[in-house]
Design an enzyme around this catalytic site. Structure first.
Site, PDB file in Angstrom:
ATOM      1  N   GLU A 188     -37.605  -8.424 -49.244  1.00  0.00           N
ATOM      2  CA  GLU A 188     -36.991  -9.252 -50.298  1.00  0.00           C
ATOM      3  C   GLU A 188     -36.562  -8.413 -51.497  1.00  0.00           C
ATOM      4  OE1 GLU A 188     -35.574 -12.038 -49.401  1.00  0.00           O
ATOM      5  OE2 GLU A 188     -37.534 -12.685 -48.683  1.00  0.00           O
ATOM      6  N   HIS A 189     -35.371  -8.689 -51.985  1.00  0.00           N
ATOM      7  CA  HIS A 189     -34.811  -8.020 -53.169  1.00  0.00           C
ATOM      8  C   HIS A 189     -34.720  -6.507 -52.973  1.00  0.00           C
ATOM      9  CE1 HIS A 189     -34.478 -11.436 -55.924  1.00  0.00           C
ATOM     10  NE2 HIS A 189     -35.567 -11.898 -55.334  1.00  0.00           N
TER      11      HIS A 189
ATOM     12  N   ASP B 247     -32.111  -5.372 -50.530  1.00  0.00           N
ATOM     13  CA  ASP B 247     -30.778  -5.077 -49.957  1.00  0.00           C
ATOM     14  C   ASP B 247     -29.861  -4.456 -51.007  1.00  0.00           C
ATOM     15  OD1 ASP B 247     -30.577  -7.540 -51.314  1.00  0.00           O
ATOM     16  OD2 ASP B 247     -29.276  -8.478 -49.819  1.00  0.00           O
TER      17      ASP B 247
ATOM     18  N   GLY C  76     -33.181 -20.634 -50.999  1.00  0.00           N
ATOM     19  CA  GLY C  76     -33.465 -19.336 -50.391  1.00  0.00           C
ATOM     20  C   GLY C  76     -33.082 -19.229 -48.930  1.00  0.00           C
TER      21      GLY C  76
ATOM     22  N   SER D  56     -27.491 -21.025 -48.436  1.00  0.00           N
ATOM     23  CA  SER D  56     -26.402 -21.999 -48.276  1.00  0.00           C
ATOM     24  C   SER D  56     -25.125 -21.473 -48.912  1.00  0.00           C
ATOM     25  CB  SER D  56     -26.787 -23.341 -48.902  1.00  0.00           C
ATOM     26  OG  SER D  56     -26.917 -23.233 -50.307  1.00  0.00           O
TER      27      SER D  56
ATOM     28  N   ASP E 122     -27.259 -11.631 -46.683  1.00  0.00           N
ATOM     29  CA  ASP E 122     -26.962 -12.990 -46.238  1.00  0.00           C
ATOM     30  C   ASP E 122     -25.669 -13.055 -45.424  1.00  0.00           C
ATOM     31  OD1 ASP E 122     -29.109 -13.340 -47.847  1.00  0.00           O
ATOM     32  OD2 ASP E 122     -28.036 -14.374 -49.451  1.00  0.00           O
TER      33      ASP E 122
ATOM     34  N   ASN F 136     -30.627 -22.174 -58.688  1.00  0.00           N
ATOM     35  CA  ASN F 136     -29.272 -21.671 -58.429  1.00  0.00           C
ATOM     36  C   ASN F 136     -29.108 -20.303 -59.089  1.00  0.00           C
ATOM     37  OD1 ASN F 136     -26.347 -21.207 -59.224  1.00  0.00           O
ATOM     38  ND2 ASN F 136     -26.149 -22.856 -57.731  1.00  0.00           N
ATOM     39  N   LYS F 137     -28.853 -19.301 -58.243  1.00  0.00           N
ATOM     40  CA  LYS F 137     -28.781 -17.913 -58.734  1.00  0.00           C
ATOM     41  C   LYS F 137     -27.652 -17.713 -59.738  1.00  0.00           C
ATOM     42  CE  LYS F 137     -28.087 -15.821 -54.907  1.00  0.00           C
ATOM     43  NZ  LYS F 137     -28.117 -16.937 -53.961  1.00  0.00           N
TER      44      LYS F 137
HETATM   45  P1  ADP Z   1     -28.850 -20.477 -51.755  1.00  0.00           P
HETATM   46  O1  ADP Z   1     -30.169 -19.797 -51.934  1.00  0.00           O
HETATM   47  O2  ADP Z   1     -28.959 -21.680 -50.873  1.00  0.00           O
HETATM   48  O3  ADP Z   1     -27.757 -19.550 -51.340  1.00  0.00           O
HETATM   49  P2  ADP Z   1     -27.483 -20.736 -54.341  1.00  0.00           P
HETATM   50  O4  ADP Z   1     -28.092 -21.304 -55.570  1.00  0.00           O
HETATM   51  O5  ADP Z   1     -27.062 -19.324 -54.365  1.00  0.00           O
HETATM   52  O6  ADP Z   1     -28.511 -21.043 -53.195  1.00  0.00           O
HETATM   53  O7  ADP Z   1     -26.204 -21.610 -53.934  1.00  0.00           O
HETATM   54  C1  ADP Z   1     -26.280 -23.011 -53.767  1.00  0.00           C
HETATM   55  C2  ADP Z   1     -24.930 -23.609 -54.066  1.00  0.00           C
HETATM   56  O8  ADP Z   1     -24.075 -23.512 -52.891  1.00  0.00           O
HETATM   57  C3  ADP Z   1     -24.996 -25.107 -54.361  1.00  0.00           C
HETATM   58  O9  ADP Z   1     -25.304 -25.354 -55.718  1.00  0.00           O
HETATM   59  C4  ADP Z   1     -23.563 -25.540 -54.016  1.00  0.00           C
HETATM   60  O10 ADP Z   1     -22.680 -25.249 -55.074  1.00  0.00           O
HETATM   61  C5  ADP Z   1     -23.216 -24.641 -52.825  1.00  0.00           C
HETATM   62  N1  ADP Z   1     -23.497 -25.385 -51.578  1.00  0.00           N
HETATM   63  C6  ADP Z   1     -24.572 -25.297 -50.769  1.00  0.00           C
HETATM   64  N2  ADP Z   1     -24.493 -26.172 -49.720  1.00  0.00           N
HETATM   65  C7  ADP Z   1     -23.324 -26.835 -49.883  1.00  0.00           C
HETATM   66  C8  ADP Z   1     -22.646 -27.882 -49.164  1.00  0.00           C
HETATM   67  N3  ADP Z   1     -23.171 -28.432 -48.079  1.00  0.00           N
HETATM   68  N4  ADP Z   1     -21.471 -28.290 -49.631  1.00  0.00           N
HETATM   69  C9  ADP Z   1     -20.933 -27.753 -50.750  1.00  0.00           C
HETATM   70  N5  ADP Z   1     -21.509 -26.791 -51.456  1.00  0.00           N
HETATM   71  C10 ADP Z   1     -22.689 -26.329 -51.064  1.00  0.00           C
HETATM   72  P1  NG1 Z   2     -30.589 -16.103 -51.552  1.00  0.00           P
HETATM   73  O1  NG1 Z   2     -31.858 -16.367 -50.912  1.00  0.00           O
HETATM   74  O2  NG1 Z   2     -29.422 -16.618 -50.760  1.00  0.00           O
HETATM   75  O3  NG1 Z   2     -30.578 -16.550 -52.964  1.00  0.00           O
HETATM   76  C1  NG1 Z   2     -30.353 -13.569 -52.575  1.00  0.00           C
HETATM   77  C2  NG1 Z   2     -29.221 -12.560 -52.338  1.00  0.00           C
HETATM   78  C3  NG1 Z   2     -29.584 -11.578 -51.207  1.00  0.00           C
HETATM   79  C4  NG1 Z   2     -30.946 -10.951 -51.454  1.00  0.00           C
HETATM   80  C5  NG1 Z   2     -31.978 -12.058 -51.718  1.00  0.00           C
HETATM   81  C6  NG1 Z   2     -33.360 -11.514 -52.066  1.00  0.00           C
HETATM   82  C7  NG1 Z   2     -26.891 -13.279 -52.662  1.00  0.00           C
HETATM   83  C8  NG1 Z   2     -25.746 -13.973 -52.059  1.00  0.00           C
HETATM   84  N1  NG1 Z   2     -28.012 -13.253 -51.932  1.00  0.00           N
HETATM   85  O4  NG1 Z   2     -30.444 -14.449 -51.492  1.00  0.00           O
HETATM   86  O5  NG1 Z   2     -28.579 -10.584 -51.111  1.00  0.00           O
HETATM   87  O6  NG1 Z   2     -30.902 -10.021 -52.506  1.00  0.00           O
HETATM   88  O7  NG1 Z   2     -31.587 -12.904 -52.787  1.00  0.00           O
HETATM   89  O8  NG1 Z   2     -33.869 -10.742 -51.037  1.00  0.00           O
HETATM   90  O9  NG1 Z   2     -26.810 -12.782 -53.768  1.00  0.00           O
END
Ligand code: ADP
Ligand code: NG1
Length: 434
Positions: A25-26, A28, A119, A122, A166, A209-210
Site C-alpha cells: 500500500e502507498h 506504487d 479503496g 471505482s 489501479d 474521496n481522494k
Molecule cells: P475509489 O477508491 O473507489 O477509487 P475515489 O474517491 O478515488 O474512490 O473515486 C470515487 C469517485 O468515482 C466517486 O465519487 C464518483 O465520482 C466516481 N464513481 C465511482 N463509481 C461511479 C459510478 N458507478 N458512476 C459514476 N461515477 C462513479
Molecule cells: P485507491 O484505493 O483507488 O484510492 C490509491 C491510488 C493507488 C495507490 C493506492 C494506495 C489512484 C488512482 N490510486 O488507490 O495508485 O497509491 O491509493 O496503495 O490514485
C-alpha cells in the site's frame, strides 16, 4: 435505459473491473511493486459513437447527474471532482495521445457496482472504461500495457498524484490469478494464491474521496521530500532523484539496508518546511515553487522518517508475499497472514492512513478467524481485505456481520457489497453487439 435516453441502441459495451490490493500500500508512486487482483464488481459503459462533437453521459444511478460537453473542449474540474470528470480524464488521455483534432462524439450510459471511495478503485475503473470507449469510438488500438500507462497518467488530471497500480491491474488482470505489478517498465506476473484460504472484503462504510481531500497528495509529497533528503544526505544528485526507489537503486542497497539508512538520516519528529529547506540548501520560496505541489503549499510539517520506513518495509513485504506464494510451504497461509497484519500495522502507525472504523473492522476480522487482515487501497476509510481459512469462512462471515455491521452505531445493513469473499477476476475489455 440507453434506448429510452438516447433513442437509439448502443453499438458496443466496455467493462472495467475494480481491484483489491492484497499487499503493497502507498508504494506504487514510490516505484515499488504491488500485489493486487481484479474483483468482479465493475464499471460498465454502453456506448454509441455520434457524428456531432458532443459527449452525452448518463448514469443508471440517479445520484450521478447527466452531463454533456463539447468533445473538443474538455475541462476537468479538480476543485469539484464530480463523477463525469473521471470519464473526461479517460477521454482526454486518448484524445491527447492520438492528437485527435476531431474526436468522435459519444452517447454513453454508465453503470457501476464498485462501492465508491472505498479503496476498491471505482475511480480508476471509470477512467479506464472511458479510455477504452474513446479508443474504440475513434477506431484506434493500443497494447494493454500502454493503455494502462496512459490511463495512469490521465487519472492525474483529476488532481491526485497516484501511482499506476489501479489502472495496471484494471487492464492486465486475468481470471484466477493475482498479479505482481512492477513499474518502469510496467509488467504483470501471475501470483498463484494458496488454496485453502479465501480473501474476504469488508467495507468500513467510511467513504474517502481522494480528489476532494489532501491526505493522499500530502503522503505523496512526504515520500518525495524524504527522497530528496535521503539523496542529499548520501551525496546523490538530489534534484534528479524523484522516488524512494531511485535512492535505493542509486545506492545499490537492499530494502533492509535502506531501513538502516532511514534510521541514520531521519529523526522521528516531524520536519518543518524551514528544516527541509535548510537540509536541501534552498530557500523557502524555492521549496514552495519548485518542489511543493499545489495542495501541499499550506502544510507546515512533514513526517519523513515514518513514511520512508513504511515504504521500504512494505516493499519488502510484497516481495516476501510473492516468494511465499511461489514456494508454497505448508504454513503459507499463516506466513501470508502475518505479512498482511504487519502491513496493516505499518499503514496505521507509520503511514497513518487508517481510521478508527478500519482498525476496529480489522480487529473484528482477526477475532472472527482471519489469519491476516488489513486495509486495502488508499485508506482513511474504505475496505479491509482478510485472509480466511476456507473451513472458517462461514463462521467468519456470520461473526463479522454480527460484530461490525449489526452493532455499528449507524445500524448499517449488511448488503452484499459490504462483506463478500472474492476471487481474482478478469481485466477490462470491449464487448461488441452480436
Ligand atoms: P475509489 O477508491 O473507489 O477509487 P475515489 O474517491 O478515488 O474512490 O473515486 C470515487 C469517485 O468515482 C466517486 O465519487 C464518483 O465520482 C466516481 N464513481 C465511482 N463509481 C461511479 C459510478 N458507478 N458512476 C459514476 N461515477 C462513479
Ligand atoms: P485507491 O484505493 O483507488 O484510492 C490509491 C491510488 C493507488 C495507490 C493506492 C494506495 C489512484 C488512482 N490510486 O488507490 O495508485 O497509491 O491509493 O496503495 O490514485
Amino acid at each position: 435505459m440507453f434506448i429510452s435516453i438516447f433513442k437509439s441502441a448502443p453499438k458496443f459495451y466496455a467493462r472495467a473491473p475494480g481491484r483489491v490490493n492484497l499487499i503493497g500500500e502507498h508504494i506504487d508512486y514510490c516505484g515499488y511493486a504491488v500485489l493486487p487482483m481484479a474483483v468482479e464488481q465493475d464499471i460498465l459503459i454502453a456506448a454509441e459513437p455520434v457524428t456531432t462533437p458532443v459527449i452525452h453521459l448518463a448514469n443508471t444511478n440517479p445520484l450521478y447527474a447527466d452531463f454533456s460537453t463539447n468533445a473538443n473542449d474538455i475541462q476537468i474540474n479538480q476543485t469539484k471532482p464530480l463523477w463525469h470528470n473521471y470519464f473526461l480524464c479517460g477521454f482526454k488521455g486518448i484524445k491527447d495521445h492520438f492528437s485527435l483534432d476531431k474526436p468522435s462524439g459519444l452517447n454513453c450510459l454508465i453503470e457501476g457496482t464498485i462501492p465508491p471511495s472505498s479503496g476498491l478503485s471505482s475511480s480508476s475503473a471509470l477512467v479506464c472504461c472511458a479510455g477504452l470507449v474513446t479508443l474504440m469510438a475513434n477506431g484506434k488500438t493500443l497494447p494493454k500495457v500502454e493503455l494502462a500507462e496512459l490511463c495512469s497518467k490521465s487519472e492525474r488530471y483529476i488532481g491526485t498524484q497516484g501511482g499506476g497500480m489501479d489502472q495496471s491491474i484494471c487492464f492486465l488482470a486475468e481470471k484466477g490469478t493475482a498479479k505482481l505489478i512492477e513499474f518502469n517498465p510496467l509488467r504483470a506476473t501471475d501470483v498463484k494464491l494458496p488454496g485453502g484460504a479465501a480473501f474476504v472484503i469488508a467495507n468500513s462504510c467510511v467513504e474517502m474521496n481522494k480528489a476532494a481531500t489532501s491526505h493522499f497528495n500530502i503522503r505523496v509529497m512526504e515520500c518525495h521530500l524524504a527522497t530528496k533528503l535521503l539523496a542529499k544526505s548520501r551525496r546523490l544528485d538530489w534534484k534528479t532523484t524523484e522516488k524512494l526507489q531511485d535512492v535505493q537503486i542509486k545506492l545499490k542497497l537492499s530494502l533492509e539496508e535502506m531501513l538502516d539508512v532511514v534510521d541514520e538520516v531521519f529523526h522521528p519528529e516531524p520536519y518543518s518546511i524551514e528544516e527541509i529547506g535548510e537540509n536541501l540548501g534552498i530557500s523557502l520560496k524555492e521549496l514552495r515553487t519548485e518542489i511543493l505541489s499545489q495542495n501541499t503549499q499550506v502544510v507546515t510539517t512533514f513526517k519523513l522518517y515514518q513514511r520512508a520506513k513504511h515504504v521500504y518495509s512494505e516493499a519488502a513485504r510484497v516481495l516476501k508475499f510473492k516468494e511465499i506464494c511461489v514456494e508454497a510451504p505448508d504454513n503459507a497461509v499463516r506466513l501470508l497472514g502475518d505479512l498482511m497484519n504487519e502491513s496493516h500495522a505499518s499503514c496505521r502507525d507509520l503511514y497513518e492512513c487508517s481510521c478508527p472504523e478500519l482498525d476496529q473492522l480489522v480487529d473484528i476480522c482477526l477475532q472472527s478467524g482471519a489469519v491476516g487482515s488489513r486495509l486495502t487501497g488508499a485508506g482513511w476509510g474504505g475496505c479491509t481485505v482478510s485472509m480466511v481459512p476456507i473451513e472458517k469462512l462461514e463462521r467468519f462471515l456470520a461473526n463479522v456481520k454480527e460484530a461490525f455491521y449489526a452493532k455499528n452505531d449507524q445500524g448499517l445493513a449488511v448488503e452484499e457489497s459490504s462483506l463478500f469473499a472474492t476471487n481474482p477476476g478478469d481485466g477490462a475489455r470491449i464487448f461488441l453487439e452480436a
